[in-house]
Design a protein around this motif. Structure first.
Motif, PDB file in Angstrom:
ATOM      1  N   VAL A 197      -1.688   7.275  11.015  1.00 15.75           N
ATOM      2  CA  VAL A 197      -0.439   7.458  10.569  1.00 15.75           C
ATOM      3  C   VAL A 197      -0.552   6.068   8.921  1.00 15.75           C
ATOM      4  CG1 VAL A 197       2.014   7.102  10.307  1.00 15.75           C
ATOM      5  CG2 VAL A 197       1.655   8.186  11.757  1.00 15.75           C
ATOM      6  N   MET A 198      -0.625   6.105   8.233  1.00 17.38           N
ATOM      7  CA  MET A 198      -0.747   4.762   7.341  1.00 17.38           C
ATOM      8  C   MET A 198       0.366   4.823   7.016  1.00 17.38           C
ATOM      9  SD  MET A 198      -2.713   5.269   3.398  1.00 17.38           S
ATOM     10  CE  MET A 198      -3.724   5.737   4.562  1.00 17.38           C
ATOM     11  N   LEU A 199       1.476   3.562   6.672  1.00 16.33           N
ATOM     12  CA  LEU A 199       2.597   3.507   6.196  1.00 16.33           C
ATOM     13  C   LEU A 199       2.916   3.843   4.838  1.00 16.33           C
ATOM     14  CD1 LEU A 199       2.909   0.030   7.670  1.00 16.33           C
ATOM     15  CD2 LEU A 199       3.478   1.734   8.949  1.00 16.33           C
ATOM     16  N   SER A 200       4.415   4.349   4.347  1.00 18.66           N
ATOM     17  CA  SER A 200       4.298   4.472   3.142  1.00 18.66           C
ATOM     18  C   SER A 200       4.832   3.202   2.103  1.00 18.66           C
ATOM     19  CB  SER A 200       5.458   5.630   3.303  1.00 18.66           C
ATOM     20  OG  SER A 200       4.912   6.480   3.855  1.00 18.66           O
ATOM     21  N   GLY A 201       4.359   3.497   0.908  1.00 17.62           N
ATOM     22  CA  GLY A 201       4.787   2.571   0.531  1.00 17.62           C
ATOM     23  C   GLY A 201       3.757   1.127   0.140  1.00 17.62           C
ATOM     24  N   VAL A 202       3.233   0.817   0.824  1.00 17.36           N
ATOM     25  CA  VAL A 202       2.080  -0.413   1.597  1.00 17.36           C
ATOM     26  C   VAL A 202       0.953  -0.008   1.531  1.00 17.36           C
ATOM     27  CG1 VAL A 202       4.495  -1.865   1.747  1.00 17.36           C
ATOM     28  CG2 VAL A 202       2.930  -0.800   3.396  1.00 17.36           C
TER      29      VAL A 202
END
Length: 893
Positions: A197-202
């Motif tokens: 999972v890649m953190l959304s928005g950063v």
């Protein structure tokens, strides 16, 4: 971290950075091995599943130890560096022995080989194992624990559908690995999906893999990874899976102690990412606020940060200004409180544009961006109607430095740009433009910080416009604006002139101001561009290139042009075309909100009256020149060096004879200002036939009530309240749906009606089929009484004598708003104006034109009536209009 039921990783307290790590393996016990995925480079290998109770043993230790302080002893260290020992929960060996707890729960077996009898710790482990067997705990239960083996899913066939199936609801998970500060690997429960999972928005600094296989960290990459690891690794969390672009799963990790995404930004370990921020469900403004806080404190990755407006004062960064011009779909000219003009570009948006091939496909046609670029005209009109002439709030976001073009560069040259967010009534103009599909949002490099302070709202607005297929994103055919530019085209202008003259007052938009009295107008209904010259005045000329060289500007030419620009540029106006010059320029009167621009220029001493002007303008000019306190009454401007001349020299006309050509008319309406409307008797039958046919068609197919949306200037049909019949009308003002001001074009009367009593005019009965029949006139040679009561008496007398009757009419001379005429009773041939003078109800208006003085010369007998009969306005004596004090009073009034 807990690697398995019998192996953990410990680290000391951080001091100036991530501390060293150390793996400790528990002595004398063994737990089941966890599942392992086969190397992807070896396709013939198979995945290794969990051994029974292996995951339960790992979970037992994870929940007990993660984030806790432990004490450990090392008993054995192998040649390969592996360390075996005992681990105690707490600061010393008096705490709970972890190995004993595992054995006691039946989650580990004791290595009995090599047990020394004199070792009490080993002996205790054997006793605990025997007790667990007897109690049938853990792996000693019947069945062997096959139901404890996980069905791990390493691959998701369709990640997008998988993410959509979660419906952005929180999913329980355990973070198994932290690749860097913003990328983690998580075990989703209870179905055991192992996902990255890649953190959304950063995005955090990363570790770049070199060609030799080594990794080189970007600045603060190790610190960012440690920040995330120390808070999330092997913690119980919830994950919101938000999107899956290009097989990359984006999500937000929620921990009971906070949101790691926002924490990373606040501490300067990450920067906002535009492409993934759009899917962030917790509120993008929180991320921007966190990043802004880190920038202001200049922490970590922002240690060298310089704000785009760092060198600007607060008053220059935020201010209120009046919009004077909309340059195009992304720039406006505003007037500051200081009187200075400033061009402001809307931050982070790009106006409609056209590719080079399309632009040059018709080389014979002059390219006009505002009309030829799809949606450019709609974008400009949206902004013009929204903000022109109004006060707006301006917040400067950044200053775009000037760029210079070169032979090797493809970047065009641009001057320095002030880019800002412009709002009016709480509405962001750029966001409104983008949401309607009239502009697009600029995409920036990740390290480019010069962008709108409301960039996320712009992206969201663009997403809505794309989803709804609006404007530039529409799949429909683009609107085409075929606008005829007849500026300077003499032959085309001659063709348009009769039509514009018959139209009376026509709506227009001032596109450009060449000088104080020379403008370029766009006529919406005629879809043409014309050059328009103000009638009746001479404005100072500005400098311009001539064949013999540069013509020097006349004094006050710049002031006159600035005055005209501020009053009418890009405003909706009404024009009356009277004639045209030999160059194809139309001449006439321009009105804006009831103000005659020619008169306004004279009132402000920025123009002189042309010798062809009428009395109305002459009097206003005289008021500037002759008023005893004219320096304070009006600005002197062009009259600063004025030497008084006789008024007759200004107003004199060439020699010509008065012509008397009376025609029969029917008076239909008399206004409170003593103007009146007539119909030609010769065309009366045509109007009656048209009205009968129209009403019959309306009776057969009645209009749907409320289906018509009234707009100022539109022709329509209106249901007259007095008789309930339908008449042709023009909308003059829309105050509200219940109060629409209409003018009945065939009779000259006005009324305020609800929009439910209006309908679209059938094409067969429009003004093209039969022109408007009501024509406005004023009485020649008589003065309209200034006193309201006296004027009301005159109007009442006229209504009794001539309204709804047939009279004879002769045009004496033109006027500022309508022709001035004499009117005779049809039966007696007596002059209506003469009757009013004889009755003492009005005074004579002395004309200075020689060809009209012969008519005025017949009036002395009328004047005698004032002294003989003392009628009406003369009943209190002779107040002479040529008295100096009285004259000054009248001018002022």
């Amino acid at each position: 971290m807990v690697l398995s039921g019998c192996a953990i990783i410990v680290r000391g307290q951080p001091r100036g950075g991530p501390p060293p790590e150390r793996q400790i393996n528990l002595s004398n016990i063994r737990t089941g091995a966890l599942a392992r995925r086969a190397p992807q480079s070896q396709p013939d290998q198979k995945d290794t599943p969990d051994e029974p109770f292996a995951f339960q043993a790992r979970e037992f230790l994870r929940k007990m130890l993660i984030g806790k302080e432990v004490c450990f002893t090392v008993e054995v260290k192998t040649a390969l560096g592996r360390e075996y020992g005992m681990v105690y929960l707490g600061r010393d060996t008096t705490g709970e022995n972890i190995a004993e707890s595992l054995v006691n729960e039946g989650l580990a077996t004791v290595r009995r080989e090599g047990i020394r009898g004199n070792n009490p710790d080993q002996a205790r482990l054997c006793d605990l194992e025997d007790q667990a067997k007897a109690s049938k705990k853990g792996m000693w239960t019947e069945g062997g624990g096959t139901n404890t083996v996980r069905d791990l899913k390493y691959i998701i066939e369709n990640p997008r559908n998988f993410v959509d199936s979660m419906h952005q609801k929180p999913v329980n998970a355990v973070i198994e690995h932290v690749r860097d500060g913003s990328v983690v690997r998580a075990l989703l429960l209870p179905d055991y999906y192992l996902v990255t999972v890649m953190l959304s928005g950063v995005k955090c600094p990363t570790f770049k893999r070199e060609a030799d296989g080594t990794e080189s960290p970007e600045p603060f990459a190790a610190e960012a990874k440690f920040f995330t690891e120390s808070r999330l690794l092997q913690r119980d969390v919830q994950i919101i899976l938000e999107s899956c672009p290009n097989q990359v799963i984006l999500g937000t990790v929620l921990h009971p102690n906070g949101n790691i995404t926002e924490l990373l930004l606040k501490e300067g370990f990450a920067r906002c990412v535009d492409w993934s921020m759009a899917v962030y469900t917790q509120g993008a403004e929180k991320l921007r606020a966190g990043e802004k806080s880190a920038k202001e404190r200049k922490v970590r990755i922002w240690k060298d940060y310089v704000a785009p407006t760092a060198n600007m004062d607060q008053k220059d960064r935020q201010f209120v200004a009046k919009v004077m011009q909309v340059v195009n779909a992304d720039a406006v000219v505003v007037k500051l409180n200081s009187g200075e003009y400033k061009t402001i570009h809307l931050s982070s948006i790009r106006p409609p544009r056209i590719e080079g091939e399309e632009k040059n496909k018709d080389k014979d046609k002059r390219f006009r961006p505002i009309y030829d670029i799809p949606y450019m005209f709609e974008a400009r009109e949206f902004m013009r109607k929204k903000i022109i002439g109004k006060k707006v709030n301006v917040t400067v976001d950044y200053i775009r430095a000037a760029t210079s073009s070169s032979e090797t560069s493809t970047i065009p040259a641009f001057a320095e740009r002030t880019c800002a967010t412009v709002t009016i009534g709480g509405i962001n103009i750029a966001e409104a433009l983008v949401s309607k599909g009239f502009a697009t949002v600029i995409r920036y490099r990740q390290d480019d910080d010069q962008r709108s302070s409301h960039y996320d709202e712009l992206l969201a607005a663009e997403a809505r416009a794309i989803k709804n297929g609006k404007g530039l994103h529409s799949k429909k055919e683009v609107p085409i604006h075929r606008v005829a530019d007849i500026s300077g085209e003499t032959q085309k202008a001659k063709q348009f002139l009769p039509f514009l003259q018959r139209a009376g007052r026509s709506e227009a938009v001032v596109e450009y101001v060449f000088s104080g009295s020379r403008l370029k107008l766009y006529m919406p209904k005629e879809t043409c561009l014309i050059t328009f010259l103000l009638a009746g005045i001479e404005c100072p000329r500005g400098s311009r290139n001539m064949p013999g060289g540069m013509q020097v500007a006349e004094p006050f030419s710049d002031e006159a042009m600035a005055f005209t620009k501020e009053l009418v540029l890009q405003r909706e106006v009404e024009v009356e075309v009277e004639s045209m010059d030999k160059a194809g320029n139309f001449i006439g009167w321009l009105h804006i909100e009831g103000v005659n621009l020619s008169v306004a220029l004279v009132e402000n001493a920025l123009s002189k009256v042309h010798f062809t002007a009428e009395r109305k303008v002459c009097v206003l000019e005289c008021s500037v020149m002759l008023h005893p306190n004219h320096v304070t009454f009006l600005p002197p401007q062009i009259w600063a060096n004025y030497e008084e001349k006789k008024v007759e020299e200004v107003c004199v006309r060439g020699e010509k004879e008065r012509t008397a050509n009376y025609r029969a008319v029917y008076v239909t309406e008399i206004t409170d200002t003593m103007h009146f409307y007539t119909q030609d008797v010769e065309i009366g039958t045509q109007l009656e036939n048209l009205m009968e046919t129209m009403r019959a068609e309306i009776a057969a197919q009645p209009p749907v009530e409320g289906s018509y949306a009234a707009r100022r200037g539109d022709y329509c049909i209106a249901n007259f309240s007095a008789d309930g019949e339908w008449y042709r009308a023009r909308v003059e003002k829309v105050q509200s749906p219940a109060k629409v001001h209409v003018f009945y074009i065939d009779y000259g009367n006005r009324e305020i009606v609800p929009s439910t009593r209006l309908a679209v005019i059938p094409p067969a009965f429009s003004t093209r089929a039969l022109a408007a029949q009501a024509t406005e006139y004023a009485f020649a040679y008589i003065q309209v009484p200034q006193d309201e009561d006296a004027r009301a008496d005159v109007v009442d007398s006229l209504v009794r004598d001539i309204q709804n009757t047939q009279c004879l009419l002769n045009v004496e001379h033109s006027g500022v708003t309508c022709p001035h005429v004499t009117l005779q009773f049809a039966d007696s041939k007596d002059d209506v104006g003469l009757s009013l003078v004889k009755e003492g109800m009005v005074m004579v208006d002395v004309r200075k034109e020689k060809h009209l003085q012969k008519m005025v010369g017949k009036l002395p007998p009328w004047r005698n009536s004032k002294s003989e009969m003392k009628l009406n306005i003369w009943r209190y004596g002779d107040f002479r209009d040529d008295d100096a004090d009285e004259f000054g009073y009248k001018l002022k009034k």
